[in-house]
Enzyme design. Structure first.
Site, PDB file in Angstrom:
ATOM      1  N   GLU A 240      -3.145   4.454  -4.379  1.00  0.00           N
ATOM      2  CA  GLU A 240      -4.308   3.608  -4.086  1.00  0.00           C
ATOM      3  C   GLU A 240      -4.046   2.125  -4.358  1.00  0.00           C
ATOM      4  OE1 GLU A 240      -8.237   4.871  -4.808  1.00  0.00           O
ATOM      5  OE2 GLU A 240      -7.807   6.982  -4.460  1.00  0.00           O
TER       6      GLU A 240
HETATM    7  C1  LIG Z   1       1.645  11.349  -5.741  1.00  0.00           C
HETATM    8  C2  LIG Z   1       1.257  10.489  -4.604  1.00  0.00           C
HETATM    9  C3  LIG Z   1       0.135  10.797  -3.864  1.00  0.00           C
HETATM   10  C4  LIG Z   1      -0.192  10.037  -2.740  1.00  0.00           C
HETATM   11  N1  LIG Z   1      -1.239  10.419  -1.927  1.00  0.00           N
HETATM   12  C5  LIG Z   1      -1.412   9.796  -0.727  1.00  0.00           C
HETATM   13  C6  LIG Z   1      -2.348  10.287   0.218  1.00  0.00           C
HETATM   14  O1  LIG Z   1      -3.058  11.250  -0.018  1.00  0.00           O
HETATM   15  N2  LIG Z   1      -2.435   9.658   1.421  1.00  0.00           N
HETATM   16  C7  LIG Z   1      -1.670   8.578   1.726  1.00  0.00           C
HETATM   17  O2  LIG Z   1      -1.776   8.073   2.832  1.00  0.00           O
HETATM   18  N3  LIG Z   1      -0.793   8.065   0.833  1.00  0.00           N
HETATM   19  C8  LIG Z   1      -0.635   8.659  -0.373  1.00  0.00           C
HETATM   20  N4  LIG Z   1       0.290   8.167  -1.283  1.00  0.00           N
HETATM   21  C9  LIG Z   1       1.014   6.968  -0.955  1.00  0.00           C
HETATM   22  C10 LIG Z   1       0.722   5.791  -1.844  1.00  0.00           C
HETATM   23  O3  LIG Z   1      -0.487   5.202  -1.497  1.00  0.00           O
HETATM   24  C11 LIG Z   1       1.919   4.848  -1.683  1.00  0.00           C
HETATM   25  O4  LIG Z   1       2.942   5.446  -2.438  1.00  0.00           O
HETATM   26  C12 LIG Z   1       1.657   3.464  -2.120  1.00  0.00           C
HETATM   27  O5  LIG Z   1       0.866   2.847  -1.170  1.00  0.00           O
HETATM   28  C13 LIG Z   1       2.939   2.659  -2.311  1.00  0.00           C
HETATM   29  O6  LIG Z   1       3.835   2.801  -1.262  1.00  0.00           O
HETATM   30  P1  LIG Z   1       5.365   3.141  -1.574  1.00  0.00           P
HETATM   31  O7  LIG Z   1       5.418   4.264  -2.522  1.00  0.00           O
HETATM   32  O8  LIG Z   1       6.053   3.326  -0.281  1.00  0.00           O
HETATM   33  O9  LIG Z   1       5.918   1.876  -2.307  1.00  0.00           O
HETATM   34  P2  LIG Z   1       6.411   0.501  -1.631  1.00  0.00           P
HETATM   35  O10 LIG Z   1       5.399   0.018  -0.673  1.00  0.00           O
HETATM   36  O11 LIG Z   1       7.792   0.677  -1.156  1.00  0.00           O
HETATM   37  O12 LIG Z   1       6.374  -0.469  -2.873  1.00  0.00           O
HETATM   38  C14 LIG Z   1       7.435  -0.533  -3.827  1.00  0.00           C
HETATM   39  C15 LIG Z   1       7.080  -1.581  -4.867  1.00  0.00           C
HETATM   40  O13 LIG Z   1       6.921  -2.860  -4.262  1.00  0.00           O
HETATM   41  C16 LIG Z   1       5.695  -3.436  -4.632  1.00  0.00           C
HETATM   42  N5  LIG Z   1       5.208  -4.262  -3.527  1.00  0.00           N
HETATM   43  C17 LIG Z   1       5.107  -3.963  -2.217  1.00  0.00           C
HETATM   44  N6  LIG Z   1       4.608  -5.000  -1.540  1.00  0.00           N
HETATM   45  C18 LIG Z   1       4.366  -5.986  -2.422  1.00  0.00           C
HETATM   46  C19 LIG Z   1       3.849  -7.303  -2.354  1.00  0.00           C
HETATM   47  N7  LIG Z   1       3.462  -7.854  -1.220  1.00  0.00           N
HETATM   48  N8  LIG Z   1       3.757  -8.017  -3.482  1.00  0.00           N
HETATM   49  C20 LIG Z   1       4.148  -7.498  -4.658  1.00  0.00           C
HETATM   50  N9  LIG Z   1       4.638  -6.265  -4.797  1.00  0.00           N
HETATM   51  C21 LIG Z   1       4.750  -5.521  -3.694  1.00  0.00           C
HETATM   52  C22 LIG Z   1       4.777  -2.279  -4.920  1.00  0.00           C
HETATM   53  O14 LIG Z   1       3.749  -2.662  -5.821  1.00  0.00           O
HETATM   54  C23 LIG Z   1       5.739  -1.290  -5.563  1.00  0.00           C
HETATM   55  O15 LIG Z   1       5.866  -1.588  -6.903  1.00  0.00           O
HETATM   56  C24 LIG Z   1       0.597   8.913  -2.417  1.00  0.00           C
HETATM   57  C25 LIG Z   1       1.701   8.575  -3.206  1.00  0.00           C
HETATM   58  C26 LIG Z   1       2.038   9.350  -4.272  1.00  0.00           C
HETATM   59  C27 LIG Z   1       3.260   8.982  -5.054  1.00  0.00           C
END
Ligand SMILES: Cc1cc2nc3c(=O)[nH]c(=O)nc-3n(C[C@H](O)[C@H](O)[C@H](O)COP(=O)(O)OP(=O)(O)OC[C@H]3O[C@@H](n4cnc5c(N)ncnc54)[C@H](O)[C@@H]3O)c2cc1C
Length: 830
Positions: free
Chosen positions: A501
């Site tokens: 989220e």
């Molecule tokens: C257990 C679990 C349940 C989930 N459930 C759902 C679900 O039901 N439906 C769904 O659609 N998604 C779901 N997600 C996805 C979740 O919302 C994403 O994991 C989240 O949005 C982050 O994306 P990412 O993991 O690809 O990280 P990335 O986007 O690759 O980010 C990596 C790091 O970079 C940082 N970052 C990225 N952009 C910026 C910026 N502009 N400025 C500063 N920092 C930045 C982030 O904060 C993070 O620390 C789930 C994820 C998990 C792990």
């Protein structure tokens, strides 16, 4: 000297007007009158004349509105239009969605505390309380977290059935569709209680009640969709999931590569208008068992079958599980917190247009739909789960630190441990107030875009700190996993809460201040909105009004920040009682300092501020701590100003104010335009950084609160499952705690005799009997010590296993290959 006094008098009059935010006219009258009086009394005619000329030169053009608009505002409007970065459609949508609540006051530099304190105390209805005392309590008693996390990697069937039958998945669904229609506060309370016994169960229940099919259908669904799905979702006949994230779209959800193409296809001999969808999603909670999938994708209409637009934009649909081509069912394994979570894929999956949420008219409106409802779920799910976990940590660690003895003392008595206990108690107190405040905002009908981000970020960050302190205080007891370990899974679940989220780094660096600054600022949004007005006269009128309001606002904040800094926040009106009045005044000072620094940062850095994430994050921290401190003060008032809570309030308040100061210091120290930074330092910290973190003495009082039963501790443990059932170690520790405390003076007597070498035997129980025989302790005291020794042993002991019990049954060779649709080659083809 008389000249200086004359200038000073005029300056003081000016500053007083700025401090109290009087109108320009009042400022002119007050300053001119003061100058004349001072000039006559002090007999400084020349100084008086020079000052009057300066004052009139400022006041006259500004008070002649027509002249001001054409000669000052019009050229500034041109410059403003040039330097203002054009907002992307996504940013525009994000800014327009959501409402501004009390956080707007905190950004004003002069918060109206009566507005906060007027809000009624949030309370559960009798029906909601009965649900907590009934089905929630029953569900908690059924949960064996070790069985869930280690043995089954799933909830047992009877727990699934109970959750569905009792409509845990329908907390946000109105009663007319068979849901529970709970308030946000009740929703939060249920999640907190479930989180106090199992992160897996609370996550499972949180998701369908957060952003997902039900929430989206309620807001945008057609009547037919609502009537079909909502009653089935309410009783768990349908299990929903919502799929946004994919390999190339995480934090930046707008970059999804999943797409649909509008087309016609023969279905059962009938030509049907629909879409061919290709998607590759991952991390989707509940996906492996979902019966209905909410799917986000970008919709294209190359043949213009729907209208003139070819790229319609992000669109949301609901796909039944039986949709041919929808590949679903495999699972991810999120850090040993095995709630159902997995990928889903599809290639050229044909679906009719009727699957679009809200029907074809909502095609392309997906991003707006998501952003509009996102803040409500974000204000509840993660903050509640984090709060529930923190409350349980407080109960468990407080009790354990009193039971666990080393060097002849309860470990709670060591100052090092006391420091960790103080953090646990203080941060939990702050977080309980924060999550209650955002739930109350949702119940008032707000869509708290900024404060939901504050709550999500700070509740989960502080949960991480508390989980870490909990592990440290428990030592090996929390490291060795098994049914007796109630802390390890909480620790493991923290990164999940941090990531979902809105991952925390991004939430802090980009969202809190990025949205808060524009949304909560009383003038910036108005200035930006004026740019898009086509009627030139109207545009100039609105811009002029916003601009001069803004200038007055900036001057006032500079004066307020300086004056409150010089006086150590000792002046000004204060809400609260004799104890909390100074807290409100301190917040007045930092509110003015935030408003000033934010204005200066936006004014000097303009659009570049968006990329100065470290500055933006620190400014967001100040807004966050102001909000959290306000939430604590409101909670203190709502609870009838309980004296017993004061150490907790004081600890958490000083922590927040100290952090605010350090964040502001960080902004000023790293501000790229140095002369501006020097000026800011004078205005914000005229006497330097005077705030200090909570003292050791205060920390000791907080630690004392959480290590012994009492009224303040009871309030901290509200909504924790503490019934001493066999599955609930924390509840049983809680039940033993009064006896542990009662035994302490007896143990001291016994220990003295032991040290004096009064006993001939060597084991503890025999020595107890000797002590009784020698009259050191009474028979009742002997019984108490024996009972406590036996009780405590259960809680300090850990599990051990036969090696075969720890092996996963599926070996590397047995593993099934992942389904092909998720492969890079497939995705590349899309
Ligand atoms: C257990 C679990 C349940 C989930 N459930 C759902 C679900 O039901 N439906 C769904 O659609 N998604 C779901 N997600 C996805 C979740 O919302 C994403 O994991 C989240 O949005 C982050 O994306 P990412 O993991 O690809 O990280 P990335 O986007 O690759 O980010 C990596 C790091 O970079 C940082 N970052 C990225 N952009 C910026 C910026 N502009 N400025 C500063 N920092 C930045 C982030 O904060 C993070 O620390 C789930 C994820 C998990 C792990």
């Amino acid at each position: 000297m008389t000249v200086i006094l004359t200038v000073l008098a005029a300056l003081i009059a000016s500053c007083a007007c700025a401090y109290h935010r009087t109108s320009l006219r009042t400022w002119a009258i007050a300053t001119i009158a003061t100058t004349v009086i001072a000039g006559l009394v002090l007999q400084t005619p020349w100084t008086m004349v020079i000052l009057l000329l300066i004052e009139l030169a400022i006041a006259v053009p500004l008070l002649m509105v027509g002249f001001r608009r054409q000669q000052i505002s019009a050229p500034l409007l041109k410059m403003f239009a040039k330097v203002t970065p054009k907002l992307s459609e996504t940013e525009q949508t994000a800014l327009e969605a959501g409402t501004v609540g009390f956080e707007g006051e905190l950004f004003s530099g002069k918060p109206d505390w009566s507005r906060l304190l007027r809000e009624p105390k949030p309370e559960l209805s009798a029906e909601e309380q009965a649900f907590l005392d009934g089905p929630v309590e029953e569900l908690c008693a059924m949960i064996d977290d070790w069985q869930i996390t280690h043995e089954l990697a799933d909830l047992p069937p009877e727990v699934w059935d109970f959750i569905k039958k009792n409509r845990f998945f329908g907390m946000i669904i109105p009663k007319q569709y068979g849901g529970l229609q709970f308030s946000a506060l009740a929703h939060s309370a249920v999640l907190q209680k479930l989180a106090s016994i199992s992160a897996t169960v609370s996550s499972t229940v949180a998701v369908p009640n957060s952003l997902g099919p039900a929430e989206l259908l309620l807001h945008y669904g057609s009547d037919e969709q609502k009537n079909h799905y909502l009653p089935r979702l309410a009783v768990g006949e349908e299990i929903p999931c919502f799929a946004l994230t994919g390999p190339y779209a995480g934090s930046d959800a707008t970059s999804i590569t999943d797409y649909g193409v509008v087309c016609k296809q023969m279905v059962d001999g009938v030509e049907t208008l629909g879409m061919r969808l290709t998607f590759d999603k991952r991390y989707i909670t509940l996906a492996p068992i979902a019966t209905v999938v909410g799917l986000a994708f970008r919709l294209y209409d190359p043949d213009k079958l729907l209208g003139e637009k070819e790229d319609l934009g992000i669109t949301l649909a609901l796909l039944p599980r039986a949709t041919p081509g929808l590949e679903i069912g495999r699972r991810h394994f999120p850090l040993n917190i095995p709630f159902q979570n997995g990928p889903l894929h599809g290639k050229d999956v044909f679906v009719p247009m009727s699957v679009l949420i809200g029907g074809p008219k909502m095609a392309g409106h997906g991003w707006r739909m998501l952003v509009e409802v996102l803040s409500v779920g974000r204000a509840i799910s993660l903050p509640s789960n984090a709060t529930g976990a923190m409350r349980t940590s407080t109960a468990a660690t407080g009790a354990y630190a009193r039971m666990r003895k080393q060097f002849g003392l309860a470990i709670a008595r060591f100052e090092g441990v006391e420091e960790a206990l103080a953090r646990i108690g203080g941060l939990t107190y702050a977080t309980t107030a924060l999550s209650r405040a955002t739930a109350a905002a949702v119940d008032r009908g707000e869509k708290p875009a900024v404060t939901s981000a504050i709550a999500k970020y700070h509740a989960t960050e502080w949960a991480r700190q508390v989980a870490s302190d909990t592990m440290d205080v428990h030592g090996g007891k929390a490291v060795q996993l098994g049914p007796k370990n109630y802390a390890g899974r909480g620790w493991a679940s923290v990164p999940i809460a941090i990531t979902v989220e809105g991952a925390n780094i991004m939430t802090r660096s980009l969202m809190i201040f990025g949205q808060g600054a524009i949304r909560c600022h009383p003038y910036v949004l108005k200035e930006m909105q004026a740019l898009s007005i086509t009627d030139r006269d109207e545009q100039l009128r609105l811009f002029d009004r916003a601009l001069f309001g803004h200038i007055g606002f900036g001057i006032s904040n500079a004066v307020r920040s300086l004056v409150l800094g010089l006086t150590g926040s000792a002046i000004g009106q204060a809400a609260g009682d004799a104890y909390t009045g100074r807290y409100y005044r301190k917040l007045n000072r930092y509110s003015a300092a935030l408003a000033l620094c934010a204005d200066v940062a936006m004014g000097v850095l303009g659009g570049k501020l968006k990329f100065k994430e470290k500055l933006s994050a620190r400014l967001g921290d100040v807004l966050s701590y102001l909000y959290i401190a306000s939430a604590m003060l409101k909670r203190y008032e709502d609870n009838g100003r309980p004296e017993a809570d004061r150490p907790l309030l004081a600890w958490a308040f000083h922590e927040c104010v100290w952090r605010m100061q350090m964040a502001l210091d960080g902004v000023i120290r790293n501000f790229p335009v140095r002369p501006v930074a020097w000026l800011l330092r004078v205005l914000v910290f005229p006497f330097g950084r005077r705030e200090v973190p909570p003292s050791d003495r205060l920390g000791r009082r907080v630690a004392a609160i959480i290590t012994a039963p009492g009224e303040a501790r009871d309030r901290l443990l509200e909504w924790v499952y503490l019934t001493p059932t066999p599955n609930n170690t924390v509840g049983r520790m809680e039940a033993l705690l009064p006896q542990v405390i009662a035994a302490e003076p007896v143990e001291r007597k016994f220990g003295k005799a032991q040290k004096a070498g009064q006993f001939k035997t060597h084991d503890y129980v025999s020595q107890l009997h000797e002590a009784q025989a020698q009259g050191v302790i009474s028979a009742a005291e002997l019984a108490l010590l024996e009972q406590v020794r036996e009780g405590v042993f259960e809680f300090i002991s850990v599990d051990d296993f036969d090696p075969s019990e720890l092996r996963a049954e599926v070996t590397r060779a047995d593993r099934q290959p992942a389904v092909a649709a998720g492969s890079e080659a497939e995705h590349g083809a899309s």
